[in-house]
Design an enzyme around this catalytic site. Sequence first.
Site, PDB file in Angstrom:
ATOM      1  N   ASN A  17      16.375  64.837  -8.162  1.00  0.00           N
ATOM      2  CA  ASN A  17      17.434  65.187  -7.197  1.00  0.00           C
ATOM      3  C   ASN A  17      18.190  63.946  -6.749  1.00  0.00           C
ATOM      4  O   ASN A  17      19.410  63.981  -6.553  1.00  0.00           O
ATOM      5  CB  ASN A  17      16.836  65.917  -5.989  1.00  0.00           C
ATOM      6  N   ASN A 109      17.048  68.058   3.802  1.00  0.00           N
ATOM      7  CA  ASN A 109      15.968  68.165   2.816  1.00  0.00           C
ATOM      8  C   ASN A 109      16.326  69.266   1.827  1.00  0.00           C
ATOM      9  O   ASN A 109      17.083  70.190   2.155  1.00  0.00           O
ATOM     10  CB  ASN A 109      14.651  68.515   3.515  1.00  0.00           C
ATOM     11  N   HIS A 111      14.435  72.178  -0.609  1.00  0.00           N
ATOM     12  CA  HIS A 111      13.139  72.847  -0.741  1.00  0.00           C
ATOM     13  C   HIS A 111      13.264  73.942  -1.799  1.00  0.00           C
ATOM     14  O   HIS A 111      14.247  74.694  -1.799  1.00  0.00           O
ATOM     15  CB  HIS A 111      12.731  73.438   0.609  1.00  0.00           C
ATOM     16  N   SER A 138      16.889  75.774  -1.285  1.00  0.00           N
ATOM     17  CA  SER A 138      17.623  75.694  -0.018  1.00  0.00           C
ATOM     18  C   SER A 138      17.809  74.242   0.388  1.00  0.00           C
ATOM     19  O   SER A 138      16.884  73.435   0.246  1.00  0.00           O
ATOM     20  CB  SER A 138      16.838  76.375   1.111  1.00  0.00           C
ATOM     21  N   ASP A 147       9.900  72.441   6.930  1.00  0.00           N
ATOM     22  CA  ASP A 147      10.783  73.349   6.160  1.00  0.00           C
ATOM     23  C   ASP A 147      11.409  74.435   7.037  1.00  0.00           C
ATOM     24  O   ASP A 147      11.539  75.592   6.619  1.00  0.00           O
ATOM     25  CB  ASP A 147      10.004  74.017   5.009  1.00  0.00           C
ATOM     26  N   ALA A 175      19.208  74.314 -10.593  1.00  0.00           N
ATOM     27  CA  ALA A 175      20.001  74.798  -9.447  1.00  0.00           C
ATOM     28  C   ALA A 175      19.994  73.770  -8.315  1.00  0.00           C
ATOM     29  O   ALA A 175      21.021  73.542  -7.657  1.00  0.00           O
ATOM     30  CB  ALA A 175      19.439  76.134  -8.965  1.00  0.00           C
TER      31      ALA A 175
HETATM   32  C1  GAR Z   1      12.006  69.277  -5.922  1.00  0.00           C
HETATM   33  O1  GAR Z   1      11.794  70.472  -6.609  1.00  0.00           O
HETATM   34  C2  GAR Z   1      12.126  69.525  -4.452  1.00  0.00           C
HETATM   35  O2  GAR Z   1      12.744  70.745  -4.124  1.00  0.00           O
HETATM   36  C3  GAR Z   1      10.689  69.533  -4.031  1.00  0.00           C
HETATM   37  O3  GAR Z   1      10.094  68.506  -4.769  1.00  0.00           O
HETATM   38  C4  GAR Z   1      10.777  68.370  -6.008  1.00  0.00           C
HETATM   39  C5  GAR Z   1      11.142  66.918  -6.185  1.00  0.00           C
HETATM   40  O4  GAR Z   1      11.661  66.678  -7.470  1.00  0.00           O
HETATM   41  N1  GAR Z   1      10.556  69.328  -2.623  1.00  0.00           N
HETATM   42  C6  GAR Z   1       9.681  69.962  -1.832  1.00  0.00           C
HETATM   43  O5  GAR Z   1       8.861  70.748  -2.260  1.00  0.00           O
HETATM   44  C7  GAR Z   1       9.782  69.622  -0.365  1.00  0.00           C
HETATM   45  N2  GAR Z   1       9.076  70.560   0.435  1.00  0.00           N
HETATM   46  P1  GAR Z   1      12.489  65.370  -7.771  1.00  0.00           P
HETATM   47  O6  GAR Z   1      11.646  64.188  -7.314  1.00  0.00           O
HETATM   48  O7  GAR Z   1      12.660  65.370  -9.250  1.00  0.00           O
HETATM   49  O8  GAR Z   1      13.773  65.458  -7.018  1.00  0.00           O
END
Ligand code: GAR
Length: 321
Positions: A17, A109, A111, A138, A147, A175
Amino acid sequence: MAEKAKIAILISGRGSNMAALVYAAKSPDCPFEIVLVASNNHDAPGLTLARAEGIATCAHPHKGRSREAHDAVMHEAIVEAGAEYVILAGYMRILSDGFVKKWSDHMLNIHPSLLPKYKGLDTYQRAIEAGDSFAGCSVHLVTAELDDGPVLAQTEVAILPDDDADSLASRILIAEHQLYPRALAQYVTREFDPDWILEQVRNRALALEETHERASFGAPGWRVGSETTGKYFAYFSQSHLGEAGIALLVKTTGLDEQAALIDADPERYYAPKFYGKSGWIAIRLDQGRTDWEHIAEWLFKSWCQVAPKRLTRLIAIADQF
Ligand code: GAR
């Protein structure tokens, strides 16, 4: 274009992300720039990518530090980098209340669920087991509860009949990469969004005693008193009747005050043509960094000018104490 908002991104691991935000920020018309990528983990793969892209990084492991002490170190690094917003992107740490408070309304954030459903972990499996036809992601403001802050934007992702947690997670991640840069861009430019500005004025105007909204020559306006005999104390002008920009129109004590205001800050104040020499003043709201406390005070002062005596008398009495 207004100055770009300065963003610090906090990661714990992969950082995909973060990468989506980094690439979005490369577009010249992107309203944010990334001034720091910080992690609680020296080995977060995302840090390598950020460095390669020429972005300042830092890592402050949480081991051996209390939650408050670790958050304080992170806070210091973020402030030092000049960031105005903190963007959590897979930052797998519970934040201390103090840190959340410091960044209130300035921390987002992402989620992997359609909040308020499935806070916490295992969101994909829980959505599948519940028999949902859609999962999703979200973007929300961060508040003290995990969250739980106001949701700013969401994307639904269909659950396929043979999905398992991994296959669903990988589509939700696509997404997420689309959603986060868009939601962040929208959020940091909200101060220039006419609908958002109108909502700020409306909430403050209607918070005053015995007020209601009524359009006047096509512009939103707010009155105090009854529906039949109420009087206007504020109007919202969005390029209304040929005036430039977005402004709040309120009543001053008279022409002297009106002239003094325009003299002191001609960028922000002007005399609305339509109201002639009546002492109404226009306050520009589309220049960014609007002081909303000050706007609330203006609405109150204007309300006092036209409110029925039975309402203002109570305030005069309260003021004596
Ligand atoms: C993502 O899917 C994000 O939505 C989730 O961790 C992943 C991080 O991936 N976050 C949570 O669960 C927060 N409660 P990334 O390091 O490749 O962005």
